[in-house]
Design a protein around this motif. Structure first.
Motif, PDB file in Angstrom:
ATOM      1  N   ILE A 306       0.852  -1.185   0.000  1.00 28.59           N
ATOM      2  CA  ILE A 306       0.000   0.000   0.000  1.00 28.59           C
ATOM      3  C   ILE A 306       0.887   1.234   0.000  1.00 28.59           C
ATOM      4  CG2 ILE A 306      -1.705   1.323   1.307  1.00 28.59           C
ATOM      5  CD1 ILE A 306      -2.768  -1.283   2.422  1.00 28.59           C
ATOM      6  N   ARG A 307       0.592   2.182  -0.896  1.00 28.96           N
ATOM      7  CA  ARG A 307       1.367   3.423  -0.979  1.00 28.96           C
ATOM      8  C   ARG A 307       0.619   4.527  -0.232  1.00 28.96           C
ATOM      9  NH1 ARG A 307       1.472   3.526  -7.381  1.00 28.96           N
ATOM     10  NH2 ARG A 307      -0.622   2.724  -6.898  1.00 28.96           N
ATOM     11  N   PRO A 308       1.097   4.921   0.921  1.00 26.34           N
ATOM     12  CA  PRO A 308       0.383   5.953   1.701  1.00 26.34           C
ATOM     13  C   PRO A 308       0.213   7.260   0.937  1.00 26.34           C
ATOM     14  CG  PRO A 308       2.033   4.852   3.058  1.00 26.34           C
ATOM     15  CD  PRO A 308       2.262   4.394   1.652  1.00 26.34           C
ATOM     16  N   LEU A 309       1.225   7.650   0.158  1.00 27.75           N
ATOM     17  CA  LEU A 309       1.119   8.901  -0.597  1.00 27.75           C
ATOM     18  C   LEU A 309       0.045   8.808  -1.674  1.00 27.75           C
ATOM     19  CD1 LEU A 309       4.859  10.032  -1.001  1.00 27.75           C
ATOM     20  CD2 LEU A 309       3.082  11.012   0.477  1.00 27.75           C
ATOM     21  N   TYR A 310      -0.128   7.631  -2.240  1.00 31.74           N
ATOM     22  CA  TYR A 310      -1.164   7.443  -3.262  1.00 31.74           C
ATOM     23  C   TYR A 310      -2.553   7.589  -2.635  1.00 31.74           C
ATOM     24  CZ  TYR A 310      -3.724   5.293  -7.137  1.00 31.74           C
ATOM     25  OH  TYR A 310      -4.594   5.051  -8.173  1.00 31.74           O
ATOM     26  N   VAL A 311      -2.744   6.976  -1.462  1.00 26.60           N
ATOM     27  CA  VAL A 311      -4.021   7.107  -0.761  1.00 26.60           C
ATOM     28  C   VAL A 311      -4.262   8.560  -0.381  1.00 26.60           C
ATOM     29  CG1 VAL A 311      -5.350   6.375   1.256  1.00 26.60           C
ATOM     30  CG2 VAL A 311      -3.842   4.745   0.109  1.00 26.60           C
ATOM     31  N   PHE A 312      -3.210   9.251   0.059  1.00 25.31           N
ATOM     32  CA  PHE A 312      -3.333  10.665   0.403  1.00 25.31           C
ATOM     33  C   PHE A 312      -3.716  11.487  -0.823  1.00 25.31           C
ATOM     34  CE2 PHE A 312      -1.323  14.889   0.745  1.00 25.31           C
ATOM     35  CZ  PHE A 312      -2.004  15.376   1.859  1.00 25.31           C
ATOM     36  N   GLU A 313      -3.102  11.182  -1.955  1.00 22.86           N
ATOM     37  CA  GLU A 313      -3.406  11.909  -3.202  1.00 22.86           C
ATOM     38  C   GLU A 313      -4.872  11.746  -3.583  1.00 22.86           C
ATOM     39  OE1 GLU A 313      -3.207  10.866  -7.822  1.00 22.86           O
ATOM     40  OE2 GLU A 313      -1.427  10.275  -6.678  1.00 22.86           O
ATOM     41  N   LYS A 314      -5.380  10.521  -3.511  1.00 24.26           N
ATOM     42  CA  LYS A 314      -6.774  10.281  -3.880  1.00 24.26           C
ATOM     43  C   LYS A 314      -7.724  10.911  -2.862  1.00 24.26           C
ATOM     44  CE  LYS A 314      -5.676   8.176  -7.586  1.00 24.26           C
ATOM     45  NZ  LYS A 314      -5.856   8.885  -8.867  1.00 24.26           N
ATOM     46  N   SER A 315      -7.322  10.955  -1.597  1.00 20.40           N
ATOM     47  CA  SER A 315      -8.158  11.576  -0.572  1.00 20.40           C
ATOM     48  C   SER A 315      -8.262  13.079  -0.793  1.00 20.40           C
ATOM     49  CB  SER A 315      -7.589  11.287   0.819  1.00 20.40           C
ATOM     50  OG  SER A 315      -7.542   9.887   1.070  1.00 20.40           O
ATOM     51  N   VAL A 316      -7.126  13.717  -1.096  1.00 19.56           N
ATOM     52  CA  VAL A 316      -7.134  15.154  -1.372  1.00 19.56           C
ATOM     53  C   VAL A 316      -7.967  15.442  -2.623  1.00 19.56           C
ATOM     54  CG1 VAL A 316      -5.702  17.123  -2.036  1.00 19.56           C
ATOM     55  CG2 VAL A 316      -4.943  15.580  -0.213  1.00 19.56           C
ATOM     56  N   ALA A 317      -7.802  14.597  -3.658  1.00 14.24           N
ATOM     57  CA  ALA A 317      -8.575  14.777  -4.889  1.00 14.24           C
ATOM     58  C   ALA A 317     -10.066  14.622  -4.609  1.00 14.24           C
ATOM     59  CB  ALA A 317      -8.126  13.769  -5.940  1.00 14.24           C
ATOM     60  N   PHE A 318     -10.413  13.691  -3.720  1.00 13.99           N
ATOM     61  CA  PHE A 318     -11.823  13.484  -3.381  1.00 13.99           C
ATOM     62  C   PHE A 318     -12.414  14.727  -2.728  1.00 13.99           C
ATOM     63  CE2 PHE A 318     -14.768  12.543   0.100  1.00 13.99           C
ATOM     64  CZ  PHE A 318     -15.828  11.998  -0.607  1.00 13.99           C
ATOM     65  N   PHE A 319     -11.762  15.241  -1.690  1.00  8.48           N
ATOM     66  CA  PHE A 319     -12.309  16.387  -0.969  1.00  8.48           C
ATOM     67  C   PHE A 319     -12.321  17.645  -1.842  1.00  8.48           C
ATOM     68  CE2 PHE A 319     -11.046  13.743   2.712  1.00  8.48           C
ATOM     69  CZ  PHE A 319     -12.273  13.707   3.352  1.00  8.48           C
ATOM     70  N   GLY A 320     -11.287  17.822  -2.643  1.00 11.93           N
ATOM     71  CA  GLY A 320     -11.260  18.980  -3.533  1.00 11.93           C
ATOM     72  C   GLY A 320     -12.349  18.931  -4.579  1.00 11.93           C
ATOM     73  N   THR A 321     -12.522  17.767  -5.191  1.00 17.67           N
ATOM     74  CA  THR A 321     -13.552  17.618  -6.224  1.00 17.67           C
ATOM     75  C   THR A 321     -14.946  17.689  -5.619  1.00 17.67           C
ATOM     76  OG1 THR A 321     -12.028  16.160  -7.422  1.00 17.67           O
ATOM     77  CG2 THR A 321     -14.300  16.203  -8.172  1.00 17.67           C
ATOM     78  N   PHE A 322     -15.103  17.128  -4.416  1.00 18.94           N
ATOM     79  CA  PHE A 322     -16.410  17.198  -3.762  1.00 18.94           C
ATOM     80  C   PHE A 322     -16.790  18.650  -3.447  1.00 18.94           C
ATOM     81  CE2 PHE A 322     -19.208  17.188  -0.060  1.00 18.94           C
ATOM     82  CZ  PHE A 322     -20.216  16.344  -0.511  1.00 18.94           C
ATOM     83  N   ALA A 323     -15.799  19.465  -3.070  1.00 17.48           N
ATOM     84  CA  ALA A 323     -16.073  20.885  -2.810  1.00 17.48           C
ATOM     85  C   ALA A 323     -16.567  21.577  -4.077  1.00 17.48           C
ATOM     86  CB  ALA A 323     -14.815  21.574  -2.286  1.00 17.48           C
ATOM     87  N   LEU A 324     -15.973  21.238  -5.213  1.00 15.99           N
ATOM     88  CA  LEU A 324     -16.429  21.803  -6.484  1.00 15.99           C
ATOM     89  C   LEU A 324     -17.845  21.326  -6.808  1.00 15.99           C
ATOM     90  CD1 LEU A 324     -13.202  21.352  -8.641  1.00 15.99           C
ATOM     91  CD2 LEU A 324     -13.984  23.432  -7.502  1.00 15.99           C
ATOM     92  N   LEU A 325     -18.100  20.034  -6.592  1.00 12.61           N
ATOM     93  CA  LEU A 325     -19.421  19.474  -6.873  1.00 12.61           C
ATOM     94  C   LEU A 325     -20.479  20.117  -5.971  1.00 12.61           C
ATOM     95  CD1 LEU A 325     -21.290  17.373  -8.220  1.00 12.61           C
ATOM     96  CD2 LEU A 325     -20.594  15.752  -6.435  1.00 12.61           C
ATOM     97  N   TYR A 326     -20.159  20.272  -4.701  1.00 12.71           N
ATOM     98  CA  TYR A 326     -21.094  20.883  -3.764  1.00 12.71           C
ATOM     99  C   TYR A 326     -21.454  22.298  -4.203  1.00 12.71           C
ATOM    100  CZ  TYR A 326     -23.020  22.849   0.503  1.00 12.71           C
ATOM    101  OH  TYR A 326     -23.845  23.466   1.410  1.00 12.71           O
ATOM    102  N   THR A 327     -20.428  23.073  -4.579  1.00 16.65           N
ATOM    103  CA  THR A 327     -20.668  24.448  -5.015  1.00 16.65           C
ATOM    104  C   THR A 327     -21.542  24.488  -6.257  1.00 16.65           C
ATOM    105  OG1 THR A 327     -18.508  25.079  -4.133  1.00 16.65           O
ATOM    106  CG2 THR A 327     -19.544  26.601  -5.677  1.00 16.65           C
ATOM    107  N   MET A 328     -21.288  23.576  -7.179  1.00 21.43           N
ATOM    108  CA  MET A 328     -22.069  23.537  -8.416  1.00 21.43           C
ATOM    109  C   MET A 328     -23.539  23.223  -8.138  1.00 21.43           C
ATOM    110  SD  MET A 328     -21.811  24.014 -11.672  1.00 21.43           S
ATOM    111  CE  MET A 328     -20.013  24.098 -11.702  1.00 21.43           C
ATOM    112  N   VAL A 329     -23.780  22.249  -7.255  1.00 22.60           N
ATOM    113  CA  VAL A 329     -25.157  21.861  -6.965  1.00 22.60           C
ATOM    114  C   VAL A 329     -25.896  22.968  -6.225  1.00 22.60           C
ATOM    115  CG1 VAL A 329     -26.608  20.234  -5.684  1.00 22.60           C
ATOM    116  CG2 VAL A 329     -24.636  19.397  -6.974  1.00 22.60           C
TER     117      VAL A 329
END
Length: 504
Positions: A306-329
């Protein structure tokens, strides 16, 4: 029909093919443009209302959150019952055909019915209702695949044991088991072509002054089985059945070949380390639940760590993209919720772009962030959760590419099963699969909107004649026109469904 292999998703920054793609700059442009658009939206909202967001959507999403979390936990934990069910099938307490199948489908239907009824009783908003219903479908598909595969393997194991008994009796008629093995080994020596001298894995015994290489019989058998191994699978030394498949007696050879094929089905197809029913355990099932796939296998291609940095990258991408989605909705969809008094055409135009951007963001969250993160945590190496659906020239191509986990489930457990179990033609199986998928989507819409209208069902079934038209050679050759029609349909579909279900 469904195979797993180590692959990366298209938008993964570690994907060498995507990283060298000539259009990769447009991906960066999309995110920068969207970020600037959202920032300007925040600034405009602060100037007009004194805050970047009014958090109305957040209030709705957080309503009864603890009850939703507990309900979802109960849903997931309840699926563990299928391990006991699979144990009962493997020991013969329950016959999978047909008592097991009947119990399995009754349980799946009950699980879904309880989840849907619970959402109505709690009177949840559409976010909570939609989430629990969709997750119930996911759990139902996982349970169905797990029990179907183990039930089928129970049947295969029963046939394998019966064949092995016939093989032993046939060997006794030829002088005994050991004599039959020796005769098969001798036949293998005669059938094998000369083995290349110097292969590291082949111990050679060459007498001094001899020009002929002498190879141990079991070494020859091992080499033969390595050539027959599936996709590099290390099956180790040949089994007695594999050796007896070369017996001079046609009866013994045919029985041995049939038994060998059944043993291949009962063994994991990746490394060959798991043999049914060793896989039936709570640990294996929990790992399967964590793995982002809806099709159960004895083995999957695995990563080494398991690559901790990879999981961190996907987690940051999730929260960032979710913030954009929330604003759009909250900013561009909820305030423009259509009503019967509004102009139909105006509602479509107002909602087309926000819905399309929201769809792209939601797609990225689910299939790039969530699925890849869970794949990393479960050591799952096959990350092809989607294909290049944006290049689709027809709706059937889009349905195959945009959601690979669901597509593989429908392909194996609905399309292929309807052909093998109900003897449907390929066209009949395709129609049945479309109807099954359309009814599932319509159920989700009924739960979310609290209305039964069948608009989505009709639109999905309407894809069948459109698919047939798209296969006309003159139309099929014009891929640009097909892609334009696809994008126009996708653009119009989301706001059309919103207006239809909300306003009518």
């Amino acid at each position: 029909m469904v195979t797993f292999a180590p692959r990366k998703s298209h938008f993964d920054i570690g994907n060498e093919a995507s990283y060298t793609n000539q259009f990769r700059g447009f991906f960066t442009l999309f995110w920068i443009s969207l970020f600037l658009f959202i920032v300007s939206t925040y600034i405009r909202s602060v100037e007009q209302a004194g805050s970047p967001l009014n958090l109305e959507f957040a209030t709705m999403m957080s309503r009864d959150a603890m009850t939703l979390a507990l309900s979802d936990a109960v849903l997931v934990l309840s699926t563990g019952i299928c391990v006991l069910f699979a144990k009962a099938i493997s020991t013969g307490w329950i016959k999978y055909y047909w008592q097991g199948i009947l119990l399995q489908h009754l349980w799946q239907a009950t699980m879904l019915a309880v989840a849907v009824t619970w959402t109505f009783n709690r009177q949840w908003p559409w976010v909570q209702s939609g989430f629990l219903t969709l997750h119930s479908f996911v759990m139902m598909m996982k349970v169905h695949s797990y029990l179907s595969v183990n039930g089928e393997l129970a049947s295969v194991d029963k046939r394998a044991r019966a064949l092995l008994g016939q093989l032993k009796r046939a060997a006794e008629d030829e002088g005994g088991w050991d004599a039959a093995l020796q005769a098969a080994e001798s036949a293998m020596i005669q059938q094998e072509s000369p083995v290349e001298i110097g292969t590291p894995d082949v111990p050679l015994d060459i007498p001094a002054g001899s020009t002929t290489s002498y190879v141990d019989v079991r070494t020859v058998a091992t080499l033969r089985q390595r050539l027959l191994a599936h996709s590099g699978k290390d099956i180790g030394p040949p089994t007695p059945s594999e050796i007896l498949s070369n017996h001079p007696s046609e009866k013994i050879a045919s029985l041995a070949k049939a038994h060998t094929e059944l043993e291949y089905e009962l063994t994991g197809s990746i490394e060959g380390k798991v043999r049914w029913p060793q896989n039936i355990s709570f640990y294996d099932f929990a790992w399967y639940q964590l793995t982002p796939t809806l099709v159960y296998e004895l083995e999957y291609p695995r990563t080494q760590s398991i690559r901790p940095l990879y999981v961190f990258e996907k987690s940051v991408a999730f929260f960032g993209t979710f913030a954009l989605l929330y604003t759009m909705v909250e900013t561009f969809i909820l305030p423009l919720t259509p009503t019967p008094e509004q102009s139909f055409a105006r509602s479509l135009l107002d909602l087309a772009m926000p819905f399309m951007i929201s769809y792209l963001l939601l797609f990225y969250i689910i299939f790039e962030c969530i699925c890849n993160a869970f794949a990393e945590l479960s050591y799952f190496a096959d990350r092809q959760f989607y294909d290049d659906w944006w290049n689709s020239t027809s709706w059937d191509e889009f349905s195959r590419k945009w959601n690979k986990p669901v597509h593989t489930f429908l392909l194996r457990h609905v399309y292929a099963s309807s052909i093998s179990s109900y003897k449907l033609s390929r066209q009949g199986a395709m129609f049945f699969t479309f109807c099954f998928s359309a009814l599932a989507h319509e159920l989700v819409m009924a739960v979310v909107t609290k209305k039964i209208r069948f608009y989505l069902f009709i639109l999905q079934i309407a894809q069948i004649p459109l698919i047939a038209i798209g296969r006309i050679p003159a139309i099929r050759r014009n891929k640009l026109m097909g892609n334009i029609v696809f994008w126009i349909g996708l653009y119009a579909g989301f706001p059309l469904l919103c207006v239809a279900y909300v306003a009518y």
